[in-house]
Design a protein around this motif. Structure first.
Motif, PDB file in Angstrom:
ATOM      1  N   GLU A  41       0.848  -1.195   0.000  1.00  0.00           N
ATOM      2  CA  GLU A  41       0.000   0.000   0.000  1.00  0.00           C
ATOM      3  C   GLU A  41       0.880   1.240   0.000  1.00  0.00           C
ATOM      4  O   GLU A  41       2.040   1.185   0.369  1.00  0.00           O
ATOM      5  CB  GLU A  41      -0.953   0.006   1.192  1.00  0.00           C
ATOM      6  N   GLU A  42       0.313   2.332  -0.455  1.00  0.00           N
ATOM      7  CA  GLU A  42       0.990   3.636  -0.428  1.00  0.00           C
ATOM      8  C   GLU A  42       0.460   4.385   0.793  1.00  0.00           C
ATOM      9  O   GLU A  42      -0.754   4.517   0.964  1.00  0.00           O
ATOM     10  CB  GLU A  42       0.657   4.433  -1.691  1.00  0.00           C
ATOM     11  N   LEU A  43       1.367   4.865   1.634  1.00  0.00           N
ATOM     12  CA  LEU A  43       0.964   5.571   2.847  1.00  0.00           C
ATOM     13  C   LEU A  43       1.714   6.884   2.995  1.00  0.00           C
ATOM     14  O   LEU A  43       2.889   6.984   2.644  1.00  0.00           O
ATOM     15  CB  LEU A  43       1.252   4.711   4.084  1.00  0.00           C
ATOM     16  N   ASP A  44       1.016   7.878   3.534  1.00  0.00           N
ATOM     17  CA  ASP A  44       1.651   9.116   3.970  1.00  0.00           C
ATOM     18  C   ASP A  44       2.120   8.878   5.398  1.00  0.00           C
ATOM     19  O   ASP A  44       1.298   8.781   6.316  1.00  0.00           O
ATOM     20  CB  ASP A  44       0.651  10.281   3.941  1.00  0.00           C
ATOM     21  N   ILE A  45       3.396   8.756   5.567  1.00  0.00           N
ATOM     22  CA  ILE A  45       3.958   8.479   6.884  1.00  0.00           C
ATOM     23  C   ILE A  45       4.092   9.794   7.640  1.00  0.00           C
ATOM     24  O   ILE A  45       4.663  10.759   7.112  1.00  0.00           O
ATOM     25  CB  ILE A  45       5.326   7.778   6.738  1.00  0.00           C
ATOM     26  N   PRO A  46       3.565   9.870   8.866  1.00  0.00           N
ATOM     27  CA  PRO A  46       3.650  11.107   9.643  1.00  0.00           C
ATOM     28  C   PRO A  46       5.102  11.548   9.848  1.00  0.00           C
ATOM     29  O   PRO A  46       6.006  10.710   9.958  1.00  0.00           O
ATOM     30  CB  PRO A  46       3.009  10.743  10.981  1.00  0.00           C
ATOM     31  N   VAL A  47       5.329  12.851   9.918  1.00  0.00           N
ATOM     32  CA  VAL A  47       6.683  13.383  10.061  1.00  0.00           C
ATOM     33  C   VAL A  47       7.370  12.923  11.341  1.00  0.00           C
ATOM     34  O   VAL A  47       8.595  12.823  11.378  1.00  0.00           O
ATOM     35  CB  VAL A  47       6.715  14.928   9.970  1.00  0.00           C
ATOM     36  N   TRP A  56       3.955   2.702  14.570  1.00  0.00           N
ATOM     37  CA  TRP A  56       2.858   3.451  13.949  1.00  0.00           C
ATOM     38  C   TRP A  56       1.951   2.537  13.129  1.00  0.00           C
ATOM     39  O   TRP A  56       0.726   2.620  13.235  1.00  0.00           O
ATOM     40  CB  TRP A  56       3.422   4.577  13.088  1.00  0.00           C
ATOM     41  N   LEU A  57       2.536   1.649  12.338  1.00  0.00           N
ATOM     42  CA  LEU A  57       1.723   0.730  11.541  1.00  0.00           C
ATOM     43  C   LEU A  57       0.806  -0.113  12.424  1.00  0.00           C
ATOM     44  O   LEU A  57      -0.343  -0.391  12.068  1.00  0.00           O
ATOM     45  CB  LEU A  57       2.610  -0.191  10.694  1.00  0.00           C
ATOM     46  N   SER A  64      17.220   5.414  10.380  1.00  0.00           N
ATOM     47  CA  SER A  64      16.273   6.331   9.749  1.00  0.00           C
ATOM     48  C   SER A  64      15.608   5.731   8.513  1.00  0.00           C
ATOM     49  O   SER A  64      16.227   4.976   7.769  1.00  0.00           O
ATOM     50  CB  SER A  64      17.016   7.603   9.336  1.00  0.00           C
ATOM     51  N   ILE A  65      14.342   6.131   8.302  1.00  0.00           N
ATOM     52  CA  ILE A  65      13.634   5.752   7.076  1.00  0.00           C
ATOM     53  C   ILE A  65      13.511   6.955   6.137  1.00  0.00           C
ATOM     54  O   ILE A  65      12.787   6.896   5.144  1.00  0.00           O
ATOM     55  CB  ILE A  65      12.239   5.150   7.370  1.00  0.00           C
ATOM     56  N   ALA A  66      14.228   8.036   6.420  1.00  0.00           N
ATOM     57  CA  ALA A  66      14.173   9.250   5.597  1.00  0.00           C
ATOM     58  C   ALA A  66      14.531   8.915   4.152  1.00  0.00           C
ATOM     59  O   ALA A  66      15.469   8.173   3.894  1.00  0.00           O
ATOM     60  CB  ALA A  66      15.119  10.303   6.147  1.00  0.00           C
ATOM     61  N   GLY A  67      13.767   9.444   3.233  1.00  0.00           N
ATOM     62  CA  GLY A  67      14.030   9.249   1.819  1.00  0.00           C
ATOM     63  C   GLY A  67      13.571   7.912   1.265  1.00  0.00           C
ATOM     64  O   GLY A  67      13.858   7.584   0.118  1.00  0.00           O
ATOM     65  N   ALA A  68      12.860   7.148   2.069  1.00  0.00           N
ATOM     66  CA  ALA A  68      12.414   5.824   1.621  1.00  0.00           C
ATOM     67  C   ALA A  68      11.352   5.936   0.538  1.00  0.00           C
ATOM     68  O   ALA A  68      10.386   6.662   0.683  1.00  0.00           O
ATOM     69  CB  ALA A  68      11.868   5.033   2.803  1.00  0.00           C
ATOM     70  N   ARG A  69      11.569   5.231  -0.554  1.00  0.00           N
ATOM     71  CA  ARG A  69      10.559   5.114  -1.605  1.00  0.00           C
ATOM     72  C   ARG A  69       9.762   3.835  -1.413  1.00  0.00           C
ATOM     73  O   ARG A  69       8.584   3.772  -1.703  1.00  0.00           O
ATOM     74  CB  ARG A  69      11.218   5.118  -2.992  1.00  0.00           C
ATOM     75  N   GLU A  70      10.470   2.790  -0.938  1.00  0.00           N
ATOM     76  CA  GLU A  70       9.824   1.498  -0.697  1.00  0.00           C
ATOM     77  C   GLU A  70      10.337   0.946   0.624  1.00  0.00           C
ATOM     78  O   GLU A  70      11.538   0.963   0.880  1.00  0.00           O
ATOM     79  CB  GLU A  70      10.155   0.513  -1.823  1.00  0.00           C
ATOM     80  N   ILE A  71       9.401   0.475   1.437  1.00  0.00           N
ATOM     81  CA  ILE A  71       9.756  -0.096   2.733  1.00  0.00           C
ATOM     82  C   ILE A  71       9.153  -1.492   2.812  1.00  0.00           C
ATOM     83  O   ILE A  71       7.944  -1.664   2.646  1.00  0.00           O
ATOM     84  CB  ILE A  71       9.234   0.772   3.891  1.00  0.00           C
ATOM     85  N   GLY A  72      10.007  -2.478   3.038  1.00  0.00           N
ATOM     86  CA  GLY A  72       9.556  -3.853   3.194  1.00  0.00           C
ATOM     87  C   GLY A  72       9.433  -4.205   4.662  1.00  0.00           C
ATOM     88  O   GLY A  72      10.296  -3.844   5.462  1.00  0.00           O
ATOM     89  N   ILE A  73       8.342  -4.903   4.991  1.00  0.00           N
ATOM     90  CA  ILE A  73       8.098  -5.345   6.366  1.00  0.00           C
ATOM     91  C   ILE A  73       8.078  -6.876   6.346  1.00  0.00           C
ATOM     92  O   ILE A  73       7.230  -7.486   5.687  1.00  0.00           O
ATOM     93  CB  ILE A  73       6.754  -4.792   6.896  1.00  0.00           C
ATOM     94  N   PHE A  74       9.016  -7.499   7.076  1.00  0.00           N
ATOM     95  CA  PHE A  74       9.219  -8.943   7.051  1.00  0.00           C
ATOM     96  C   PHE A  74       9.061  -9.558   8.429  1.00  0.00           C
ATOM     97  O   PHE A  74       9.503  -8.963   9.415  1.00  0.00           O
ATOM     98  CB  PHE A  74      10.656  -9.267   6.620  1.00  0.00           C
ATOM     99  N   PRO A  75       8.549 -10.775   8.501  1.00  0.00           N
ATOM    100  CA  PRO A  75       8.586 -11.502   9.763  1.00  0.00           C
ATOM    101  C   PRO A  75      10.013 -12.012   9.979  1.00  0.00           C
ATOM    102  O   PRO A  75      10.846 -11.935   9.065  1.00  0.00           O
ATOM    103  CB  PRO A  75       7.622 -12.670   9.520  1.00  0.00           C
TER     104      PRO A  75
END
Length: 84
Positions: free
Chosen positions: A19-25, A36-37, A68-79
């Motif tokens: 999904e595409e999300l607006d991540i809070p600052v 947050w997720l 930091s996740i600054a500048g992230a275009r894609e973030i993967g979440i893995f178990p």
């Protein structure tokens, strides 16, 4: 806006592959993001119940929860991954 991609049983519990999300600052690190997720609904809360076990990749490179996740275009979440 960042693309969040969920893998394996995290994807199953969240109920979507990406999904595409607006991540809070105020969400600045991988750990902040996982926390947050987990607030976004029951499936997210269930999938991310043990946040320290969750692995995060930014732009296809694994990072630690304090990084930091600054500048992230894609973030993967893995178990957690197992193997031999």
């Amino acid at each position: 806006m960042a693309k969040i991609v969920y893998f394996a049983w995290v994807r199953e519990r969240v109920g979507k592959g990406e999904e595409e999300l607006d991540i809070p600052v105020e969400v600045k690190t991988a750990g902040d993001l996982v926390a947050w997720l987990a607030t976004l609904g029951e499936g997210y809360e269930e999938a991310l119940r043990f946040p320290k076990a969750i692995r995060v990749a930014v732009n296809q490179e694994h990072i630690e929860h304090h990084e930091s996740i600054a500048g992230a275009r894609e973030i993967g979440i893995f178990p957690p991954m197992t193997g031999g």
